[in-house]
Design a protein around this motif. Structure first.
Motif, PDB file in Angstrom:
ATOM      1  N   GLU A 269       0.828  -1.210   0.000  1.00  0.00           N
ATOM      2  CA  GLU A 269       0.000   0.000   0.000  1.00  0.00           C
ATOM      3  C   GLU A 269       0.860   1.257   0.000  1.00  0.00           C
ATOM      4  O   GLU A 269       0.525   2.246  -0.648  1.00  0.00           O
ATOM      5  CB  GLU A 269      -0.942   0.001   1.200  1.00  0.00           C
ATOM      6  N   LEU A 270       1.974   1.237   0.736  1.00  0.00           N
ATOM      7  CA  LEU A 270       2.882   2.384   0.736  1.00  0.00           C
ATOM      8  C   LEU A 270       3.453   2.625  -0.657  1.00  0.00           C
ATOM      9  O   LEU A 270       3.544   3.773  -1.114  1.00  0.00           O
ATOM     10  CB  LEU A 270       4.027   2.169   1.732  1.00  0.00           C
ATOM     11  N   VAL A 271       3.829   1.553  -1.341  1.00  0.00           N
ATOM     12  CA  VAL A 271       4.343   1.679  -2.705  1.00  0.00           C
ATOM     13  C   VAL A 271       3.255   2.233  -3.616  1.00  0.00           C
ATOM     14  O   VAL A 271       3.493   3.164  -4.390  1.00  0.00           O
ATOM     15  CB  VAL A 271       4.880   0.330  -3.227  1.00  0.00           C
ATOM     16  N   GLN A 272       2.054   1.702  -3.506  1.00  0.00           N
ATOM     17  CA  GLN A 272       0.944   2.169  -4.344  1.00  0.00           C
ATOM     18  C   GLN A 272       0.636   3.638  -4.078  1.00  0.00           C
ATOM     19  O   GLN A 272       0.396   4.404  -5.011  1.00  0.00           O
ATOM     20  CB  GLN A 272      -0.302   1.309  -4.109  1.00  0.00           C
ATOM     21  N   ASP A 273       0.640   4.058  -2.821  1.00  0.00           N
ATOM     22  CA  ASP A 273       0.410   5.467  -2.487  1.00  0.00           C
ATOM     23  C   ASP A 273       1.459   6.357  -3.142  1.00  0.00           C
ATOM     24  O   ASP A 273       1.146   7.426  -3.673  1.00  0.00           O
ATOM     25  CB  ASP A 273       0.436   5.681  -0.971  1.00  0.00           C
ATOM     26  N   SER A 274       2.701   5.933  -3.105  1.00  0.00           N
ATOM     27  CA  SER A 274       3.786   6.697  -3.709  1.00  0.00           C
ATOM     28  C   SER A 274       3.606   6.799  -5.219  1.00  0.00           C
ATOM     29  O   SER A 274       3.772   7.874  -5.804  1.00  0.00           O
ATOM     30  CB  SER A 274       5.120   6.037  -3.382  1.00  0.00           C
ATOM     31  N   VAL A 275       3.256   5.693  -5.848  1.00  0.00           N
ATOM     32  CA  VAL A 275       3.041   5.680  -7.297  1.00  0.00           C
ATOM     33  C   VAL A 275       1.884   6.615  -7.663  1.00  0.00           C
ATOM     34  O   VAL A 275       1.988   7.398  -8.617  1.00  0.00           O
ATOM     35  CB  VAL A 275       2.773   4.246  -7.803  1.00  0.00           C
ATOM     36  N   GLU A 276       0.806   6.563  -6.912  1.00  0.00           N
ATOM     37  CA  GLU A 276      -0.341   7.433  -7.200  1.00  0.00           C
ATOM     38  C   GLU A 276       0.030   8.908  -7.077  1.00  0.00           C
ATOM     39  O   GLU A 276      -0.420   9.728  -7.864  1.00  0.00           O
ATOM     40  CB  GLU A 276      -1.511   7.085  -6.277  1.00  0.00           C
ATOM     41  N   ARG A 277       0.867   9.241  -6.094  1.00  0.00           N
ATOM     42  CA  ARG A 277       1.353  10.622  -5.957  1.00  0.00           C
ATOM     43  C   ARG A 277       2.098  11.070  -7.200  1.00  0.00           C
ATOM     44  O   ARG A 277       1.917  12.184  -7.696  1.00  0.00           O
ATOM     45  CB  ARG A 277       2.311  10.729  -4.767  1.00  0.00           C
ATOM     46  N   LEU A 278       2.952  10.179  -7.713  1.00  0.00           N
ATOM     47  CA  LEU A 278       3.760  10.522  -8.880  1.00  0.00           C
ATOM     48  C   LEU A 278       2.965  10.521 -10.178  1.00  0.00           C
ATOM     49  O   LEU A 278       3.268  11.285 -11.094  1.00  0.00           O
ATOM     50  CB  LEU A 278       4.945   9.565  -8.999  1.00  0.00           C
ATOM     51  N   GLU A 279       1.945   9.656 -10.276  1.00  0.00           N
ATOM     52  CA  GLU A 279       1.159   9.564 -11.511  1.00  0.00           C
ATOM     53  C   GLU A 279       0.424  10.856 -11.837  1.00  0.00           C
ATOM     54  O   GLU A 279       0.146  11.122 -12.996  1.00  0.00           O
ATOM     55  CB  GLU A 279       0.164   8.408 -11.437  1.00  0.00           C
ATOM     56  N   ARG A 280       0.116  11.665 -10.826  1.00  0.00           N
ATOM     57  CA  ARG A 280      -0.541  12.944 -11.098  1.00  0.00           C
ATOM     58  C   ARG A 280       0.349  13.825 -11.962  1.00  0.00           C
ATOM     59  O   ARG A 280      -0.128  14.566 -12.803  1.00  0.00           O
ATOM     60  CB  ARG A 280      -0.869  13.656  -9.782  1.00  0.00           C
ATOM     61  N   ARG A 281       1.643  13.752 -11.729  1.00  0.00           N
ATOM     62  CA  ARG A 281       2.606  14.565 -12.485  1.00  0.00           C
ATOM     63  C   ARG A 281       3.138  13.828 -13.712  1.00  0.00           C
ATOM     64  O   ARG A 281       3.499  14.447 -14.706  1.00  0.00           O
ATOM     65  CB  ARG A 281       3.754  14.939 -11.551  1.00  0.00           C
ATOM     66  N   TRP A 282       3.213  12.524 -13.644  1.00  0.00           N
ATOM     67  CA  TRP A 282       3.790  11.696 -14.703  1.00  0.00           C
ATOM     68  C   TRP A 282       2.799  10.602 -15.124  1.00  0.00           C
ATOM     69  O   TRP A 282       2.925   9.454 -14.718  1.00  0.00           O
ATOM     70  CB  TRP A 282       5.095  11.052 -14.215  1.00  0.00           C
ATOM     71  N   PRO A 283       1.812  10.930 -15.953  1.00  0.00           N
ATOM     72  CA  PRO A 283       0.795   9.935 -16.338  1.00  0.00           C
ATOM     73  C   PRO A 283       1.371   8.709 -17.045  1.00  0.00           C
ATOM     74  O   PRO A 283       0.762   7.643 -17.013  1.00  0.00           O
ATOM     75  CB  PRO A 283      -0.158  10.695 -17.261  1.00  0.00           C
ATOM     76  N   GLN A 284       2.556   8.829 -17.643  1.00  0.00           N
ATOM     77  CA  GLN A 284       3.160   7.678 -18.330  1.00  0.00           C
ATOM     78  C   GLN A 284       3.548   6.556 -17.370  1.00  0.00           C
ATOM     79  O   GLN A 284       3.828   5.443 -17.788  1.00  0.00           O
ATOM     80  CB  GLN A 284       4.359   8.099 -19.191  1.00  0.00           C
ATOM     81  N   LEU A 285       3.505   6.822 -16.075  1.00  0.00           N
ATOM     82  CA  LEU A 285       3.815   5.768 -15.103  1.00  0.00           C
ATOM     83  C   LEU A 285       2.755   4.671 -15.104  1.00  0.00           C
ATOM     84  O   LEU A 285       3.003   3.568 -14.611  1.00  0.00           O
ATOM     85  CB  LEU A 285       3.966   6.346 -13.696  1.00  0.00           C
ATOM     86  N   ALA A 286       1.594   4.958 -15.667  1.00  0.00           N
ATOM     87  CA  ALA A 286       0.545   3.937 -15.767  1.00  0.00           C
ATOM     88  C   ALA A 286       1.005   2.764 -16.631  1.00  0.00           C
ATOM     89  O   ALA A 286       0.479   1.657 -16.518  1.00  0.00           O
ATOM     90  CB  ALA A 286      -0.738   4.551 -16.325  1.00  0.00           C
ATOM     91  N   ASP A 287       2.023   2.998 -17.487  1.00  0.00           N
ATOM     92  CA  ASP A 287       2.540   1.939 -18.360  1.00  0.00           C
ATOM     93  C   ASP A 287       3.673   1.140 -17.728  1.00  0.00           C
ATOM     94  O   ASP A 287       4.255   0.272 -18.357  1.00  0.00           O
ATOM     95  CB  ASP A 287       3.043   2.561 -19.672  1.00  0.00           C
TER      96      ASP A 287
END
Length: 127
Positions: free
Chosen positions: A22-40
């Motif tokens: 969950e901590l990793v997922q929270d961090s990824v979600e924080r970054l995805e707002r700025r970097w949408p390409q992280l969804a890939d």
């Protein structure tokens, strides 16, 4: 009266591995707002780094990696890996662990994208 102490939806029932994921997922979600390409990119949590193969090169007992990257290949997505046990050992308490997890995720994303960690997250290193 027998049965579980807490229902499954209560955090007490979550395993340490689940809480870490969950901590990793929270961090990824924080970054995805700025970097949408992280969804890939696939974000994975492994217990410890492997000793064999390329992933085990360049580290020893005194320099165990906290994370790593696997570039995209053969049509598969790139991967960012966070190693749970080394991160847990280096952090005390949930807040410190969350900050370290975010730092590791930022560093690995920066490596994968060829950017500096400060570019990926301008607040990098402030915690």
């Amino acid at each position: 009266m027998r049965g579980p102490i807490a229902p499954p939806q209560v955090p007490l029932a979550a395993s340490r591995a689940d809480l870490f994921a969950e901590l990793v997922q929270d961090s990824v979600e924080r970054l995805e707002r700025r970097w949408p390409q992280l969804a890939d990119i696939d974000f994975l949590v492994l217990e410890v780094p492997r000793l064999d193969g390329a992933a085990g090169q360049g580290w020893n007992d005194e320099a165990v990696p906290l994370g790593g990257t696997v570039p995209a290949r053969d049509g598969g997505p790139a991967r960012v890996v966070v190693y749970r046990r080394p991160v847990e050992i280096r952090s005390k308490g949930r807040d410190e662990r969350a900050a370290l997890v975010h730092e590791v995720v930022v560093e690995q994303v920066a490596e994968l994208l060829g950017l500096t960690p400060e570019t990926v997250d301008p607040r990098y290193g402030e915690d």
